[in-house]
Design a protein around this motif. Structure first.
Motif, PDB file in Angstrom:
ATOM      1  N   MET A   1       0.846  -1.190   0.000  1.00 16.61           N
ATOM      2  CA  MET A   1       0.000   0.000   0.000  1.00 16.61           C
ATOM      3  C   MET A   1       0.882   1.242   0.000  1.00 16.61           C
ATOM      4  O   MET A   1       1.845   1.328   0.740  1.00 16.61           O
ATOM      5  N   ASN A   2       0.563   2.214  -0.845  1.00 16.47           N
ATOM      6  CA  ASN A   2       1.310   3.463  -0.913  1.00 16.47           C
ATOM      7  C   ASN A   2       0.761   4.406   0.154  1.00 16.47           C
ATOM      8  O   ASN A   2      -0.376   4.856   0.071  1.00 16.47           O
ATOM      9  N   GLY A   3       1.606   4.726   1.135  1.00 15.45           N
ATOM     10  CA  GLY A   3       1.133   5.558   2.226  1.00 15.45           C
ATOM     11  C   GLY A   3       1.488   7.012   2.091  1.00 15.45           C
ATOM     12  O   GLY A   3       1.273   7.786   3.010  1.00 15.45           O
ATOM     13  N   GLY A   4       2.060   7.408   0.959  1.00 16.43           N
ATOM     14  CA  GLY A   4       2.413   8.811   0.792  1.00 16.43           C
ATOM     15  C   GLY A   4       3.657   9.182   1.574  1.00 16.43           C
ATOM     16  O   GLY A   4       4.554   8.369   1.788  1.00 16.43           O
ATOM     17  N   MET A   5       3.702  10.427   2.023  1.00 13.51           N
ATOM     18  CA  MET A   5       4.864  10.967   2.725  1.00 13.51           C
ATOM     19  C   MET A   5       4.613  10.973   4.223  1.00 13.51           C
ATOM     20  O   MET A   5       3.602  11.539   4.686  1.00 13.51           O
ATOM     21  N   VAL A   6       5.522  10.375   4.979  1.00 18.61           N
ATOM     22  CA  VAL A   6       5.419  10.345   6.434  1.00 18.61           C
ATOM     23  C   VAL A   6       6.624  11.071   7.018  1.00 18.61           C
ATOM     24  O   VAL A   6       7.767  10.842   6.586  1.00 18.61           O
ATOM     25  N   ILE A   7       6.385  11.956   7.980  1.00 22.97           N
ATOM     26  CA  ILE A   7       7.437  12.745   8.617  1.00 22.97           C
ATOM     27  C   ILE A   7       7.423  12.433  10.105  1.00 22.97           C
ATOM     28  O   ILE A   7       6.400  12.630  10.777  1.00 22.97           O
ATOM     29  N   ILE A   8       8.543  11.948  10.618  1.00 18.20           N
ATOM     30  CA  ILE A   8       8.674  11.677  12.055  1.00 18.20           C
ATOM     31  C   ILE A   8       9.362  12.882  12.687  1.00 18.20           C
ATOM     32  O   ILE A   8      10.528  13.154  12.415  1.00 18.20           O
ATOM     33  N   GLY A   9       8.636  13.608  13.518  1.00 14.71           N
ATOM     34  CA  GLY A   9       9.155  14.821  14.134  1.00 14.71           C
ATOM     35  C   GLY A   9       8.372  16.017  13.657  1.00 14.71           C
ATOM     36  O   GLY A   9       8.390  16.354  12.467  1.00 14.71           O
ATOM     37  N   ALA A  10       7.640  16.658  14.566  1.00 17.37           N
ATOM     38  CA  ALA A  10       6.737  17.746  14.186  1.00 17.37           C
ATOM     39  C   ALA A  10       7.197  19.088  14.739  1.00 17.37           C
ATOM     40  O   ALA A  10       6.394  19.892  15.199  1.00 17.37           O
ATOM     41  N   LEU A  24       4.480  22.524  -3.014  1.00 16.75           N
ATOM     42  CA  LEU A  24       5.097  22.029  -4.244  1.00 16.75           C
ATOM     43  C   LEU A  24       4.125  21.230  -5.104  1.00 16.75           C
ATOM     44  O   LEU A  24       4.500  20.721  -6.164  1.00 16.75           O
ATOM     45  N   GLY A  25       2.898  21.101  -4.638  1.00 18.09           N
ATOM     46  CA  GLY A  25       1.875  20.442  -5.443  1.00 18.09           C
ATOM     47  C   GLY A  25       1.684  18.966  -5.188  1.00 18.09           C
ATOM     48  O   GLY A  25       0.922  18.302  -5.910  1.00 18.09           O
ATOM     49  N   TYR A  26       2.338  18.427  -4.161  1.00 19.39           N
ATOM     50  CA  TYR A  26       2.160  17.000  -3.874  1.00 19.39           C
ATOM     51  C   TYR A  26       0.723  16.748  -3.416  1.00 19.39           C
ATOM     52  O   TYR A  26       0.221  17.423  -2.512  1.00 19.39           O
ATOM     53  N   ALA A  27       0.055  15.763  -4.022  1.00 20.35           N
ATOM     54  CA  ALA A  27      -1.366  15.532  -3.756  1.00 20.35           C
ATOM     55  C   ALA A  27      -1.635  14.269  -2.939  1.00 20.35           C
ATOM     56  O   ALA A  27      -2.787  13.998  -2.585  1.00 20.35           O
ATOM     57  N   GLY A  28      -0.597  13.505  -2.636  1.00 21.95           N
ATOM     58  CA  GLY A  28      -0.798  12.276  -1.863  1.00 21.95           C
ATOM     59  C   GLY A  28      -0.959  12.551  -0.382  1.00 21.95           C
ATOM     60  O   GLY A  28      -1.065  13.702   0.061  1.00 21.95           O
ATOM     61  N   LEU A  29      -0.966  11.489   0.408  1.00 18.64           N
ATOM     62  CA  LEU A  29      -1.103  11.615   1.855  1.00 18.64           C
ATOM     63  C   LEU A  29       0.151  12.231   2.464  1.00 18.64           C
ATOM     64  O   LEU A  29       1.277  11.874   2.094  1.00 18.64           O
ATOM     65  N   ASP A  84      10.068  -0.191   9.842  1.00 23.41           N
ATOM     66  CA  ASP A  84      10.344  -1.413   9.087  1.00 23.41           C
ATOM     67  C   ASP A  84      10.644  -0.995   7.659  1.00 23.41           C
ATOM     68  O   ASP A  84       9.739  -0.707   6.873  1.00 23.41           O
ATOM     69  N   ARG A  85      11.920  -0.953   7.308  1.00 25.23           N
ATOM     70  CA  ARG A  85      12.320  -0.461   5.989  1.00 25.23           C
ATOM     71  C   ARG A  85      11.898  -1.414   4.878  1.00 25.23           C
ATOM     72  O   ARG A  85      11.511  -0.976   3.787  1.00 25.23           O
ATOM     73  N   ALA A  86      11.975  -2.715   5.142  1.00 30.22           N
ATOM     74  CA  ALA A  86      11.626  -3.688   4.105  1.00 30.22           C
ATOM     75  C   ALA A  86      10.157  -3.573   3.701  1.00 30.22           C
ATOM     76  O   ALA A  86       9.808  -3.639   2.514  1.00 30.22           O
ATOM     77  N   ALA A  87       9.287  -3.395   4.697  1.00 31.74           N
ATOM     78  CA  ALA A  87       7.849  -3.284   4.427  1.00 31.74           C
ATOM     79  C   ALA A  87       7.405  -1.846   4.214  1.00 31.74           C
ATOM     80  O   ALA A  87       6.244  -1.602   3.893  1.00 31.74           O
ATOM     81  N   LYS A  88       8.324  -0.891   4.410  1.00 34.69           N
ATOM     82  CA  LYS A  88       8.013   0.542   4.335  1.00 34.69           C
ATOM     83  C   LYS A  88       6.852   0.889   5.270  1.00 34.69           C
ATOM     84  O   LYS A  88       5.837   1.441   4.856  1.00 34.69           O
ATOM     85  N   ASP A  94       1.188   2.493  19.911  1.00 36.62           N
ATOM     86  CA  ASP A  94      -0.129   1.915  20.209  1.00 36.62           C
ATOM     87  C   ASP A  94      -0.424   0.677  19.364  1.00 36.62           C
ATOM     88  O   ASP A  94      -1.523   0.122  19.417  1.00 36.62           O
ATOM     89  N   GLY A  95       0.535   0.243  18.563  1.00 31.89           N
ATOM     90  CA  GLY A  95       0.362  -0.952  17.757  1.00 31.89           C
ATOM     91  C   GLY A  95      -0.087  -0.694  16.329  1.00 31.89           C
ATOM     92  O   GLY A  95      -0.054  -1.600  15.493  1.00 31.89           O
ATOM     93  N   SER A  96      -0.501   0.520  16.013  1.00 31.20           N
ATOM     94  CA  SER A  96      -0.935   0.827  14.656  1.00 31.20           C
ATOM     95  C   SER A  96       0.278   1.030  13.740  1.00 31.20           C
ATOM     96  O   SER A  96       1.413   1.213  14.206  1.00 31.20           O
ATOM     97  N   GLU A  97       0.025   1.002  12.423  1.00 31.39           N
ATOM     98  CA  GLU A  97       1.090   1.113  11.448  1.00 31.39           C
ATOM     99  C   GLU A  97       0.724   2.113  10.365  1.00 31.39           C
ATOM    100  O   GLU A  97      -0.451   2.286  10.034  1.00 31.39           O
ATOM    101  N   LEU A  98       1.742   2.775   9.816  1.00 35.92           N
ATOM    102  CA  LEU A  98       1.562   3.707   8.702  1.00 35.92           C
ATOM    103  C   LEU A  98       2.488   3.296   7.573  1.00 35.92           C
ATOM    104  O   LEU A  98       3.704   3.169   7.779  1.00 35.92           O
ATOM    105  N   ALA A  99       1.927   3.085   6.399  1.00 37.90           N
ATOM    106  CA  ALA A  99       2.754   2.816   5.233  1.00 37.90           C
ATOM    107  C   ALA A  99       3.314   4.128   4.687  1.00 37.90           C
ATOM    108  O   ALA A  99       2.714   5.186   4.850  1.00 37.90           O
ATOM    109  N   TYR A 100       4.485   4.053   4.058  1.00 41.98           N
ATOM    110  CA  TYR A 100       5.063   5.262   3.469  1.00 41.98           C
ATOM    111  C   TYR A 100       5.649   4.969   2.090  1.00 41.98           C
ATOM    112  O   TYR A 100       6.114   3.872   1.803  1.00 41.98           O
ATOM    113  N   GLU A 101       5.611   5.999   1.265  1.00 40.44           N
ATOM    114  CA  GLU A 101       6.338   5.994  -0.007  1.00 40.44           C
ATOM    115  C   GLU A 101       7.737   6.549   0.228  1.00 40.44           C
ATOM    116  O   GLU A 101       8.739   5.972  -0.160  1.00 40.44           O
TER     117      GLU A 101
END
Length: 409
Positions: A1-10, A24-29, A84-88, A94-101
């Protein structure tokens, strides 16, 4: 699954990156993960305005409405457990997961801990807005504040504490304050300003023992002096937050190691701001790690561009600033690259030191003066440094020779 862009650190860096992706016009998550309950905010005010303002508040980079309007998901306060780099996948506590591109580490740094026994709840560190509020409660007339460490943060906090009437002692183990990256001539001006405003600056003495009973703290120095305080604020530097990156198998070298495009050893993962070290072309590819507001701001935007494939290298000249009492200090470049300096006096009580390498290149400029007295010339110095200019030292020293003219030449 393509999870878009994920940023750790706010913080500054992560927040700027998220906003830039949309600009910049990015339209994904776009998902921004922060471990604090606040909106992304600027940290420089923590040692200044957050201490002395009548109604302290975070200086937010973007409001709730801005984030919603740009469809940026801000998860807070949330802790990341692993990547998890292999699975992105980014795995949350809390046990939940976020996919990233693409993934960006903007995890910043954390205060270096004082490695000795005796510290209790009256020995504190300043990193977050909540830390600032907790310290602020102790800054009042008659209170006794010990600041351990004579760097930027400690000295700014000391100046704020004196403005509020607290009794302040700054303890620095090195022979002088501002040993890292600030010339002795400028450090001496700052030292004198603190003493003129009633702060005590104690250099050349480390801490031999600490006794913190929860109500007050006593610091015994290596030369036998004893400092009694109601609160001790420890500011002895910062270390990059690399735990997640290291656990994920990324290369670490004084921070998360990135290339000139801010890519880590995994091409799908980037790092920016205080947490990463990167090569600087203007200094021959020297690898540096910078703890500075503007670096975090600029690298957040640059990381966003390169996550979208722009392939732009880091090119900015390092820049630092500090406000203490009526003085503003500004430094462009890295003065430890130099082997000689020349001074230019600018009006009353203001001057700039120009730092030259052996081949004549201007590699840094350090200035101090009231308010914005040195700001324009430091900005022009940045441009000279970026060009690799070799200006005549006599022209640099002459106040009647405009730096703009040297830049044109």
């Amino acid at each position: 699954m393509n999870g878009g862009m994920v940023i750790i650190g706010a913080g500054e860096c992560g927040g700027r990156a998220a906003l830039a992706l949309r600009d910049l016009g990015y339209a994904g998550l776009v998902t921004l993960i922060g471990d604090e309950p606040h909106l992304p905010y600027e940290r420089p005010p923590l040692s200044k305005d957050a201490m002395v303002a009548d109604a302290p508040a975070v200086k937010a980079i973007a409001g709730e409405a801005d984030l919603a309007d740009k469809a940026i998901t801000h998860l807070r306060p949330v802790t990341v457990a692993s990547v998890d780099r292999a699975a992105k996948l980014v795995k949350l506590a809390d046990g939940s997961e976020l996919a990233y591109e693409k993934l960006l580490f903007a995890t910043g740094s954390t205060p270096r801990k004082l490695p000795m026994p005796g510290l209790g709840r009256r020995c504190v560190y300043l990193r977050t807005f909540d830390d600032a509020l907790a310290i602020r409660r102790h800054l009042r007339p008659e209170s006794r504040i010990a600041v351990v460490g004579g760097g930027f943060i400690g000295l700014e906090l000391a100046a704020s504490a004196r403005r509020l009437g607290a009794d302040v002692a700054v303890i620095e183990a090195q022979p002088r304050i501002l040993m890292r990256g600030v010339p002795a001539e400028i450090a001496a001006v700052v030292h004198a300003a603190h003493e003129a405003h009633g702060a005590k600056i104690l250099c050349g003495a480390g801490i031999a023992a600490i006794d913190d009973d929860g109500q007050k703290v006593q610091l015994t120095l290596s030369d036998g002096r004893v400092i009694d305080a109601d609160l001790a604020v420890i500011g002895i530097g910062a270390v990059p937050n690399t735990r997640l990156a290291e656990a994920a198998g990324l290369r670490i070298e004084n921070g998360i190691a990135v290339d000139a495009m801010l890519r880590t050893s995994d091409p799908a993962i980037f790092a920016a701001g205080d947490c990463c070290s990167f090569p600087l072309a203007v200094y021959g590819g020297r690898r540096v790690r910078l703890e500075a507001w503007r670096n975090a701001q600029e690298q957040g935007a640059l990381a966003a561009r390169n996550m979208l494939g722009h392939e732009e290298p880091v090119s900015a000249v390092p820049w630092f600033w500090s406000d203490q009492y009526e003085l503003t200090m500004q430094i462009a470049g890295l003065s430890d690259e130099a082997n000689s300096s020349t001074r230019r006096d600018i009006g009353e009580n203001a001057f700039i030191l120009f730092h030259l390498a052996g081949d004549g290149r201007l590699v840094a400029a350090s200035g101090i003066g009231p308010d914005t007295a040195v700001a324009r010339d430091i900005r022009l110095s940045e441009m000279l440094i970026a060009k690799g200019a070799r200006p005549d030292p006599g022209a640099l020293a002459a106040p009647d020779v405009k730096l703009k003219r040297l830049l044109a030449g």
